[in-house]
Design a protein around this motif. Structure first.
Motif, short mmCIF file in Angstrom:
data_model
loop_
_atom_site.label_atom_id
_atom_site.label_comp_id
_atom_site.label_asym_id
_atom_site.label_seq_id
_atom_site.Cartn_x
_atom_site.Cartn_y
_atom_site.Cartn_z
N GLU A 162 15.06 66.38 52.74
CA GLU A 162 16.14 66.27 51.74
C GLU A 162 15.76 67.06 50.49
O GLU A 162 14.59 67.09 50.11
CB GLU A 162 16.43 64.82 51.38
CG GLU A 162 15.25 64.06 50.84
CD GLU A 162 15.63 62.62 50.47
OE1 GLU A 162 16.10 62.41 49.34
OE2 GLU A 162 15.45 61.75 51.32
N ASN A 164 16.40 67.18 46.57
CA ASN A 164 16.94 66.31 45.51
C ASN A 164 17.36 67.08 44.26
O ASN A 164 18.30 66.67 43.58
CB ASN A 164 15.92 65.24 45.12
CG ASN A 164 15.43 64.46 46.33
OD1 ASN A 164 14.24 64.35 46.59
ND2 ASN A 164 16.35 63.97 47.13
N TYR A 165 16.64 68.15 43.95
CA TYR A 165 16.95 68.91 42.73
C TYR A 165 17.03 70.39 43.06
O TYR A 165 16.14 70.92 43.74
CB TYR A 165 15.85 68.69 41.67
CG TYR A 165 15.71 67.24 41.28
CD1 TYR A 165 16.57 66.68 40.34
CD2 TYR A 165 14.75 66.42 41.88
CE1 TYR A 165 16.47 65.35 40.00
CE2 TYR A 165 14.65 65.08 41.55
CZ TYR A 165 15.51 64.54 40.61
OH TYR A 165 15.42 63.23 40.29
N GLU A 201 25.00 65.64 38.23
CA GLU A 201 23.91 64.67 38.30
C GLU A 201 24.46 63.39 38.91
O GLU A 201 25.50 62.89 38.47
CB GLU A 201 23.34 64.41 36.89
CG GLU A 201 22.12 63.52 36.90
CD GLU A 201 21.15 63.88 35.78
OE1 GLU A 201 21.60 64.14 34.66
OE2 GLU A 201 19.92 63.89 36.07
N ASP A 202 23.77 62.88 39.91
CA ASP A 202 24.18 61.64 40.61
C ASP A 202 25.66 61.67 40.96
O ASP A 202 26.40 60.71 40.72
CB ASP A 202 23.86 60.41 39.75
CG ASP A 202 22.35 60.30 39.50
OD1 ASP A 202 21.59 60.69 40.42
OD2 ASP A 202 21.95 59.88 38.41
N GLY A 203 26.08 62.80 41.52
CA GLY A 203 27.45 62.92 42.04
C GLY A 203 28.52 63.13 40.98
O GLY A 203 29.70 63.21 41.31
N GLY A 244 21.09 65.09 50.07
CA GLY A 244 20.16 64.40 49.17
C GLY A 244 20.18 64.85 47.72
O GLY A 244 19.32 64.44 46.92
N LYS A 246 20.42 65.12 43.96
CA LYS A 246 20.58 64.22 42.80
C LYS A 246 21.04 65.02 41.58
O LYS A 246 21.76 64.51 40.73
CB LYS A 246 19.24 63.55 42.48
CG LYS A 246 18.83 62.56 43.56
CD LYS A 246 17.61 61.79 43.16
CE LYS A 246 17.21 60.81 44.23
NZ LYS A 246 15.78 60.64 44.33
N ARG A 247 20.52 66.26 41.48
CA ARG A 247 20.94 67.07 40.33
C ARG A 247 20.93 68.55 40.71
O ARG A 247 20.01 68.99 41.42
CB ARG A 247 19.98 66.86 39.15
CG ARG A 247 20.50 67.54 37.87
CD ARG A 247 19.47 67.52 36.76
NE ARG A 247 18.33 68.32 37.12
CZ ARG A 247 17.10 68.14 36.65
NH1 ARG A 247 16.84 67.17 35.79
NH2 ARG A 247 16.10 68.92 37.06
N GLY A 315 12.16 68.45 46.64
CA GLY A 315 12.63 67.38 47.52
C GLY A 315 11.50 66.86 48.37
O GLY A 315 10.33 66.91 47.96
#
Ligand code: NDP
Length: 401
Positions: A162, A164-165, A201-203, A244, A246-247, A315
């Motif tokens: 995943e 994440n950033y 950020e966070d969707g 995955g 997040k930002r 990630g």
């Protein structure tokens, strides 16, 4: 093997034409069509002077006019339309492709001339129609959007469970010697950089004032540069298509002189898109500004230095944290020697040709409307190395806070 209709005859189109002509096994024929036919004829002459095997024709078309486009497509019978006109023409060209059942590729998402806000929803609304017609639309096949999406898909496929950033960093270390000029269409460029910044950020979208977030980054082969967070279209699709997230943020470098000029032009109202009356005639200040600024297609011979554009992904793989950077460095003068353009047009035109090649050779042929990261990145990554945009990886990159 097949025929492409290239719409537009500006800086990016010039590179697409040269690159298709270098790749005449795939592009045995091209037709260049734009509002001003003389520009298409000049491009044809410059590609033919290099001794290509690709057969080139030219045509005049107003790409805001669907019946004109349909008539041209029916006459030329291309396998694919490469849209390198302006984002305003995306929907009319997609309509014409639907009517004639022709595949479609572009480099920038639709923007309404009066609102300066670009979003994918207008083009994503064509998904079902393209599926039913059995044709492919490949959206955003330039560098950013474009290669940056392929880079993320490649990272996801090979190095991460995943991601994440993601930080996308677009650095232009080039110098054209003018106090102020834009590297691609001034109207589109100034609308982009004078708009509010944003990231996901966070969707959720987080909005910033224009140029509010600044970072300094040391770019390979360019050096240390100031970069600013901008809204950019690939954030919207990557946040949906990469697992995955997040930002996700986008940064672009700007020199102090560029920013000072831009601020001054903004302060005096020259970047406005609201029409005003001038001597009895309605004019749009930004369009007038475009007319007095240097034509981006003319910057080629003057621009020295390099671009460095890429993605930093953070990630997990097998439970361990992974940091990965993938990027391309491109030299303005090398591009000029090869195709007569600076690196911004080059880094957009090469992926546009490759995207069209992916669809034409069947590697990415799938009915519907897709963003570039939705396809297998491997053949595109190989083609980047082969066609002038080699990439590099760094498994211990400096991160952006
Ligand atoms: P230019 O302004 O140099 O060229 C645009 C061309 O489109 C001109 O030849 C113009 O014709 C033609 N055009 C405009 N309106 C029409 C119309 N109604 N009918 C037919 N032709 C039309 O722009 P660039 O080459 O710099 O940029 C081309 C595209 O690439 C833009 O959409 C831009 O946003 C995108 N881009 C994408 C990037 C990426 O990395 N994804 C980076 C840089 C650009 P005429 O000259 O006759 O007026």
């Amino acid at each position: 093997m097949g025929k492409a209709l290239i719409i537009g005859a500006g800086g990016v189109a010039g590179v697409v034409v040269h690159k298709c002509c270098q790749n005449s096994e795939v592009f045995s024929e091209i037709c260049i069509a734009s509002r001003t036919k003389s520009k298409c004829d000049a491009l044809k002459a410059s590609a033919e002077a290099k001794g290509t095997k690709t057969k080139i024709t030219t045509a005049q078309v107003d790409a805001d006019n669907v019946p004109e486009l349909v008539a041209l497509i029916n006459k030329e019978k291309p396998d694919i339309v490469i849209n390198v006109a302006l984002p305003y023409q995306d929907l009319t060209i997609m309509d014409a492709c639907l009517e004639t059942k022709t595949d479609y590729v572009d480099t920038a998402n639709y923007e309404h001339p009066d609102t300066a806000k670009f979003e994918y929803k207008y083009q994503w609304a064509y998904r079902e129609k393209f599926e039913k017609a059995g044709i492919t639309a490949l959206l955003g096949s330039g560098f950013d959007p474009g290669v940056t999406g392929v880079f993320c898909a490649y990272a996801q496929k090979h190095y991460f469970d995943e991601i994440n950033y993601i930080d996308i960093l677009d650095c232009n270390g080039g110098d054209h010697g003018y106090p102020f000029a834009t590297n691609f269409n001034p109207e589109i460029n100034i609308r982009e950089v004078s708009a509010k910044g944003s990231y996901i950020e966070d969707g959720k979208w987080v909005e910033t004032e224009p140029m509010e977030i600044k970072r300094v980054y040391n770019f390979e082969e360019v050096g240390e540069k100031d970069m600013y967070l901008l809204h950019h279209e690939e954030l919207e699709s990557l946040a949906l298509n990469i697992k995955g997230i997040k930002r996700i943020r986008f940064f672009m470098t700007f020199g102090q002189s560029y920013l000072t000029h831009l601020k001054c032009l903004e302060n005096v109202g020259m970047t406005s898109i609201k029409p005003i009356m001038y001597e009895g005639k309605e004019i749009v200040p930004l369009q007038f500004l475009k007319a007095v600024l240097p034509d981006p297609a003319s910057l080629g011979p003057r621009t020295v230095g390099k671009t460095n554009i890429g993605c930093i992904c953070t990630g997990k793989k097998d439970g361990k944290e992974v940091h990965y950077k993938v990027f391309n460095v491109c030299d303005h003068q090398e591009c000029y020697k090869e195709v007569g353009s600076q690196a911004i047009s080059y880094t957009t035109g090469v992926p546009a040709m490759i995207g069209a090649m992916m669809v034409m050779t069947g590697k990415w042929k799938k009915p519907g409307v897709y963003n570039i990261e939705e396809f297998d990145p491997d053949p595109f990554m190989d083609a980047l190395n082969k066609w002038g945009l080699p990439w590099r990886e760094d498994f211990n990159p400096a991160l952006v806070d």
